[in-house]
Scaffold this motif. Sequence first.
Motif, mmCIF file in Angstrom:
data_model
loop_
_atom_site.group_PDB
_atom_site.id
_atom_site.type_symbol
_atom_site.label_atom_id
_atom_site.label_comp_id
_atom_site.label_asym_id
_atom_site.label_seq_id
_atom_site.Cartn_x
_atom_site.Cartn_y
_atom_site.Cartn_z
ATOM 1 N N HIS A 1 3.752 44.378 -1.427
ATOM 2 C CA HIS A 1 2.972 45.190 -0.419
ATOM 3 C C HIS A 1 3.848 46.422 0.271
ATOM 4 N N ASP B 1 4.966 36.922 3.497
ATOM 5 C CA ASP B 1 3.612 36.673 3.755
ATOM 6 C C ASP B 1 3.248 35.345 3.098
ATOM 7 N N ASP C 1 4.142 47.331 3.203
ATOM 8 C CA ASP C 1 4.708 46.958 4.402
ATOM 9 C C ASP C 1 6.025 46.086 4.322
ATOM 10 N N HIS C 2 6.375 45.648 2.718
ATOM 11 C CA HIS C 2 7.619 44.902 2.822
ATOM 12 C C HIS C 2 8.606 45.713 1.712
ATOM 13 N N HIS D 1 7.769 40.706 -1.366
ATOM 14 C CA HIS D 1 6.751 41.034 -2.272
ATOM 15 C C HIS D 1 6.369 42.480 -2.299
ATOM 16 N N HIS E 1 0.808 34.235 -1.593
ATOM 17 C CA HIS E 1 0.186 35.196 -0.965
ATOM 18 C C HIS E 1 -0.442 36.369 -2.023
ATOM 19 N N HIS F 1 -3.448 35.837 3.776
ATOM 20 C CA HIS F 1 -2.516 35.252 4.868
ATOM 21 C C HIS F 1 -2.978 33.785 5.406
#
Length: 630
Positions: A239, A347, A241-242, A237, A324, A573
């Motif tokens: 975000h 997530d 952090d991904h 996805h 998510h 989450h």
Amino acid sequence: MASIIKEILKHLPEGVISNAIYEGANIVLYTKDRNFLIEGIEEIKKVVDIFKKRIELRADPSVLMPPERAKKKILEIIPEDANVGEINFDPERSIVIIEAEKPGVAIGKQGSVLKEIKKKTFWTAQIKRKPPIRSEIIENIETVLYESGDEIKKFLHKVGERIYNGWIRGRKNEWVRVGFLGGAGQVGRSCILLQTQESRVLIDVGIDVSREDINAFPILNVPEFNLNEIDAVIVSHAHMDHSGFVPALFRYGYRGPVYVTAPTRDVMTLLQLDYIKIMMQSGKEPMYNADDIKEMLKHTIVLDYDEVTDITPDVRITFHNAGHILGSSMVHIHIGNGLHNLLYTGDLKFIRTELLDPAITKFQRLESLIIESTYGGKNDILPKREEAEEELIKIVENTIERKGKVLIPVLGVGRAQEVMLIIEKAISSGRLKKIPVYIDGMVWDITAIHTAYPDFLSTRVRTRIYNSNNPFLADFFKRVGSNKEREMVIEKNEPCVIIATSGMLTGGASVQYLKELGENPNNGLIFVSYLAEGTLGRRIVSGEREFSFKENSNVRHVKINLEVHHVHGLSGHADRKELGRFLRYLNPKPKKIIVVHGERSKSKELKSFFENRFRTETIVPKNLEIVRLV
Ligand SMILES: [Zn+2]
């Protein structure tokens, strides 16, 4: 020509196929025979049954009707109430992309309108929903893709060759294993290296936005990682952090495919561009630029949910709704033709929210599970959704009563739109007074992307959008697009809600608003998402009230007097209970569970819970550890 194409051609009348190429895992056959283009569909269906691959028949570019004439014809054929917008021709691939307000009408019953277009113009038509809010980012992405048509065609053929031309590594004795290059025992910089006998696949390549040192990035300078060997990148996805490090791979020379859903492609592009902007504004050197993002875009391969696709000779993936954020996926990975099945949750959320349906739990086969644990700790029980929504509305109501402004810092994608929907529901039901809800810059752009992909939204919102009752188009949502407008919102003497990035106050417009609104005790600040340690957001909810901000060469002191709230139940989450429930519903049950994406203590607490409750081997790896699956 590769062997699978040769085999396919053996099943078709001689001489009708003028060219055959790959588009990723799909096989496209071109014909100059206009009769066969229409009549040959049955024969193609038979071949699809034999080979179990997606095979498409298109007209050879040399027999297409010229675009100008075809455009007129298309407008005649498509019923008027479909409300056709842009029509773009891709002559390299014999495809015409048609924008329509009502795609269903433009497609026709069982594709009857599309068939008619093919019959009359020989073009293969693809219908796209026209977004009700104009999205500059989607338009820019389309321009990049459109201008690079020839390059993309060659790239997709190369991907197909890698998938179908057989094994190049074939180290038969190698284990199937996953290595954790980031995101193990932490939230941030998620990155997993999957190694099979034949393939090297990266699953998520994120950055840790709460850090500024080398530990913000995945750990790639290790002997077991070689960028030149990577066959494919999968992004669960959008975000950061991904997805935040993906353009950096292209900076370092990666030119392979990036598998994503269409909304993930659009939103991650926007977030990555914003990241560059934020870095530059604070005088730091971003590790990639807009050209690297462009290169990434040209190499993305977009998949729908439930669309099964080979990505290498021994890896087949399917995306499933993860609940998510818009377009977020759980990745089902089928390895070695039945050897092993791995599910990576990314997530996940396992309740129905306003915005999205809950994560999927039924799979054909499943042996290993990699699951997130952001709220996996034994005390991580979130309040009930309805209570959290009520709490949010109550705080807004109270702040309005004392004529204050409510600042809601958000991640931009996900919580922002969820909060918009909750407020929309409260206002349209009369529960909340009608006040302006200012949607700052990037949040607005991302909301526009949401309206372009109703198929990825909850059944409820999707139905409303189909019935011309789009909640995102409510008149009290007002866009803030510039610094000047931002100042007006701050100075205007009226109660209002402001939704702005970033969610943890790590930069972006929300920090700007905080500096101006923070000292007035009538105002309110509502955090709605996870706050990483060390961030300004976390420091404020921990009770710190005095801060200094660097502004050019000056230092500005701000005292926080406004009301501070952290509404927990709105997280995207799954909490501890939901994670347990997800595993209970998960079918079939995995034999091995790997817990990642959480503070280490929380991941460990989730491990004990899974082991006790489900008697399943559970592992909490550290970064750089490798877990053998087969
Ligand atoms: Zn996320």
